[in-house]
Design a protein around this motif. Sequence first.
Motif, PDB file in Angstrom:
ATOM      1  N   GLN A   1      14.820   2.251  -3.006  1.00 29.24           N
ATOM      2  CA  GLN A   1      13.946   2.160  -2.097  1.00 29.24           C
ATOM      3  C   GLN A   1      13.725   3.354  -0.852  1.00 29.24           C
ATOM      4  O   GLN A   1      12.710   3.456  -0.734  1.00 29.24           O
ATOM      5  CB  GLN A   1      14.428   1.356  -0.901  1.00 29.24           C
ATOM      6  CG  GLN A   1      13.395  -0.011  -0.274  1.00 29.24           C
ATOM      7  CD  GLN A   1      12.196  -0.385  -0.932  1.00 29.24           C
ATOM      8  OE1 GLN A   1      12.175  -0.573  -2.397  1.00 29.24           O
ATOM      9  NE2 GLN A   1      11.192  -0.485  -0.022  1.00 29.24           N
TER      10      GLN A   1
ATOM     11  N   GLU B   1      10.190   5.675  -0.066  1.00 30.52           N
ATOM     12  CA  GLU B   1       9.673   5.474   1.217  1.00 30.52           C
ATOM     13  C   GLU B   1       9.271   7.218   1.992  1.00 30.52           C
ATOM     14  O   GLU B   1       8.690   7.807   2.333  1.00 30.52           O
ATOM     15  CB  GLU B   1      10.422   4.992   2.349  1.00 30.52           C
ATOM     16  CG  GLU B   1       9.477   4.948   3.514  1.00 30.52           C
ATOM     17  CD  GLU B   1      10.649   3.790   5.117  1.00 30.52           C
ATOM     18  OE1 GLU B   1      11.228   3.209   4.054  1.00 30.52           O
ATOM     19  OE2 GLU B   1       9.786   4.225   5.227  1.00 30.52           O
TER      20      GLU B   1
ATOM     21  N   MET C   1       6.676   9.313  -0.205  1.00 31.04           N
ATOM     22  CA  MET C   1       5.712   8.051   0.399  1.00 31.04           C
ATOM     23  C   MET C   1       4.839   9.816   1.329  1.00 31.04           C
ATOM     24  O   MET C   1       3.792   9.774   2.048  1.00 31.04           O
ATOM     25  CB  MET C   1       5.247   7.114   0.731  1.00 31.04           C
ATOM     26  CG  MET C   1       4.169   6.660   0.229  1.00 31.04           C
ATOM     27  SD  MET C   1       4.131   4.025   0.715  1.00 31.04           S
ATOM     28  CE  MET C   1       4.264   4.991   2.668  1.00 31.04           C
TER      29      MET C   1
ATOM     30  N   THR D   1      -4.562   4.201   1.561  1.00 33.09           N
ATOM     31  CA  THR D   1      -3.583   3.782   1.591  1.00 33.09           C
ATOM     32  C   THR D   1      -2.416   4.552   0.538  1.00 33.09           C
ATOM     33  O   THR D   1      -3.755   4.082  -0.539  1.00 33.09           O
ATOM     34  CB  THR D   1      -2.784   2.418   1.675  1.00 33.09           C
ATOM     35  OG1 THR D   1      -3.325   2.098   2.563  1.00 33.09           O
ATOM     36  CG2 THR D   1      -1.721   2.333   2.023  1.00 33.09           C
TER      37      THR D   1
ATOM     38  N   GLN E   1       5.574   1.958  -8.866  1.00 35.90           N
ATOM     39  CA  GLN E   1       5.768   0.670  -8.495  1.00 35.90           C
ATOM     40  C   GLN E   1       4.876  -0.187  -7.567  1.00 35.90           C
ATOM     41  O   GLN E   1       5.126  -1.395  -8.022  1.00 35.90           O
ATOM     42  CB  GLN E   1       7.139   1.340  -7.288  1.00 35.90           C
ATOM     43  CG  GLN E   1       8.113   0.423  -6.976  1.00 35.90           C
ATOM     44  CD  GLN E   1       8.159   0.155  -5.518  1.00 35.90           C
ATOM     45  OE1 GLN E   1       7.985   0.681  -4.221  1.00 35.90           O
ATOM     46  NE2 GLN E   1       9.058  -0.540  -4.382  1.00 35.90           N
ATOM     47  N   HIS E   2       3.811   0.636  -7.352  1.00 31.37           N
ATOM     48  CA  HIS E   2       3.043   0.245  -6.751  1.00 31.37           C
ATOM     49  C   HIS E   2       1.569  -1.010  -7.531  1.00 31.37           C
ATOM     50  O   HIS E   2       0.866  -1.233  -7.819  1.00 31.37           O
ATOM     51  CB  HIS E   2       1.896   0.854  -5.448  1.00 31.37           C
ATOM     52  CG  HIS E   2       2.549   0.434  -4.236  1.00 31.37           C
ATOM     53  ND1 HIS E   2       2.672   1.330  -3.604  1.00 31.37           N
ATOM     54  CD2 HIS E   2       4.342   0.278  -4.506  1.00 31.37           C
ATOM     55  CE1 HIS E   2       3.595   0.898  -2.590  1.00 31.37           C
ATOM     56  NE2 HIS E   2       5.362   0.877  -3.100  1.00 31.37           N
TER      57      HIS E   2
ATOM     58  N   VAL F   1       3.352   0.716   3.931  1.00 28.28           N
ATOM     59  CA  VAL F   1       3.418  -0.210   2.861  1.00 28.28           C
ATOM     60  C   VAL F   1       4.088  -1.645   2.209  1.00 28.28           C
ATOM     61  O   VAL F   1       5.120  -1.138   2.265  1.00 28.28           O
ATOM     62  CB  VAL F   1       2.574   0.318   1.247  1.00 28.28           C
ATOM     63  CG1 VAL F   1       1.924   1.370   1.616  1.00 28.28           C
ATOM     64  CG2 VAL F   1       4.312   0.874   0.587  1.00 28.28           C
TER      65      VAL F   1
ATOM     66  N   GLN G   1       5.013  -3.639  -0.115  1.00 29.20           N
ATOM     67  CA  GLN G   1       5.914  -2.978  -0.693  1.00 29.20           C
ATOM     68  C   GLN G   1       7.608  -2.858  -0.315  1.00 29.20           C
ATOM     69  O   GLN G   1       8.912  -3.044  -1.144  1.00 29.20           O
ATOM     70  CB  GLN G   1       5.852  -2.072  -1.801  1.00 29.20           C
ATOM     71  CG  GLN G   1       4.466  -2.983  -2.782  1.00 29.20           C
ATOM     72  CD  GLN G   1       3.257  -2.566  -2.805  1.00 29.20           C
ATOM     73  OE1 GLN G   1       2.969  -1.891  -1.264  1.00 29.20           O
ATOM     74  NE2 GLN G   1       2.089  -1.797  -3.330  1.00 29.20           N
ATOM     75  N   GLN G   2       7.316  -1.613   0.399  1.00 26.21           N
ATOM     76  CA  GLN G   2       9.295  -0.959   1.253  1.00 26.21           C
ATOM     77  C   GLN G   2       9.294  -1.554   2.465  1.00 26.21           C
ATOM     78  O   GLN G   2      10.284  -1.451   2.165  1.00 26.21           O
ATOM     79  CB  GLN G   2       7.956   0.016   1.846  1.00 26.21           C
ATOM     80  CG  GLN G   2       8.153   1.099   0.020  1.00 26.21           C
ATOM     81  CD  GLN G   2       7.870   2.324   0.171  1.00 26.21           C
ATOM     82  OE1 GLN G   2       7.177   2.965   1.342  1.00 26.21           O
ATOM     83  NE2 GLN G   2       7.153   3.035  -0.832  1.00 26.21           N
ATOM     84  N   ARG G   3       8.184  -1.776   2.899  1.00 29.18           N
ATOM     85  CA  ARG G   3       8.442  -3.495   4.144  1.00 29.18           C
ATOM     86  C   ARG G   3       7.542  -3.393   4.689  1.00 29.18           C
ATOM     87  O   ARG G   3       6.374  -3.644   5.352  1.00 29.18           O
ATOM     88  CB  ARG G   3       8.398  -1.948   5.233  1.00 29.18           C
ATOM     89  CG  ARG G   3       9.443  -2.137   6.894  1.00 29.18           C
ATOM     90  CD  ARG G   3       9.502  -1.587   7.975  1.00 29.18           C
ATOM     91  NE  ARG G   3      10.384  -0.553   7.961  1.00 29.18           N
ATOM     92  CZ  ARG G   3      11.633  -0.683   7.737  1.00 29.18           C
ATOM     93  NH1 ARG G   3      11.328  -2.024   8.860  1.00 29.18           N
ATOM     94  NH2 ARG G   3      12.875  -0.009   7.306  1.00 29.18           N
TER      95      ARG G   3
END
Lengths: 204, 148
Positions: free
Chosen positions: A108, A112, A115, A141, A147-148, B86, B88-90
């Motif tokens: 996770q 992040e 990103m 975004t 993942q997304h 986003v 999905q992460q938070r």
Amino acid sequence: MKVNACLVNEDQRDCYQELVNVAMGQAADHLARLVGAYVVLPIPKVSLIDNSDLNMAMHDAKRDTSVSAVCQGFIGSGIAGEALLLFKDTSFASLASLLKYQGPLNRQMELELLMDTASVLIAACINGIGEQLEIRFNQGTPVILGQHCMVDDILNSRQDKWQKTLAIEIHYTLEQLDVDCDLLLLFSEESVKKLNQRIDFLLD
Amino acid sequence: MQQTNIEMEDIHWLMDILQHIDVGLVVLDKKYQIQLWNGFMESHSGISPQKAKDQCLFNLFPEIPEEWFRRKSDPVFQLGSRTFTVWQQRPYLFHFGNYRPITGQAEHMYQNTTIIPLQSINKEVSHICLIVYDVTDVAVNQSIALLK
């Protein structure tokens, strides 16, 4: 080769190269200031890319589980494109310590980190280009591939939307650190025409 | 926007838009003190702009991890680039309830946020703007699709 000649001519290509070189100088400076490490100034490659080339790159990213990818759309003055950042997973540990991420690095956090890095690298580069062309780019975004959104879905649905388009490839490395990533800026076919107009204006 | 001359009376309706747009807008200074708190933020948090003004974001919302948020906003202040969070992460930054408290399926509002730089006259980034989007429907639909 005929198609290439139609999309961007030799002078225009040189101009793009110059433009991106200047933008890269700024981007590397930004990055170096953020991470406090020397960024090896990459020489960007301006080229025309095929639909199939991109599909292959995405396939590789999907197959190779040690590579992560982020996409981010950008648009300004009707000029639209997408940035794709491909990141070797071995880079995570050193990047995490550089950006002062604390604690154990789980998947996770890696995403992040990916990103955040993508936003900065992409912004630095497209803002540099935008400044010279007097375009103010907006960034959407970021989306993490796999993942997304599912890579297969993209590959299946976007097959015939375009054939050939302008691509800027940048390979980033940090000196003495195991950080290794590729940034790909792709412009839509429509946007290349508009970009060419601005480039011609600079050339005149 | 930059090129247009904004008259006094235009400011009136511009403020109206800021106030009523269904997107959260928060302006923070370098000390993370709240300088603008629009209607969306007021409605969902129950905190009035008068109360929010000059309050430190982290005091008002202890649920936001300070170190994490600073890491997100540092590049915005330093480099003038925008950063994102986003769902999905938070799933959320501010713990707000679902916009549809009766029929909504999620218990809380899922949020995507964007942090953008605001330049002062001397081109320095003196403030940042936090934009909060309600993406609950997207999050719920995607979770349902994944379950199927």
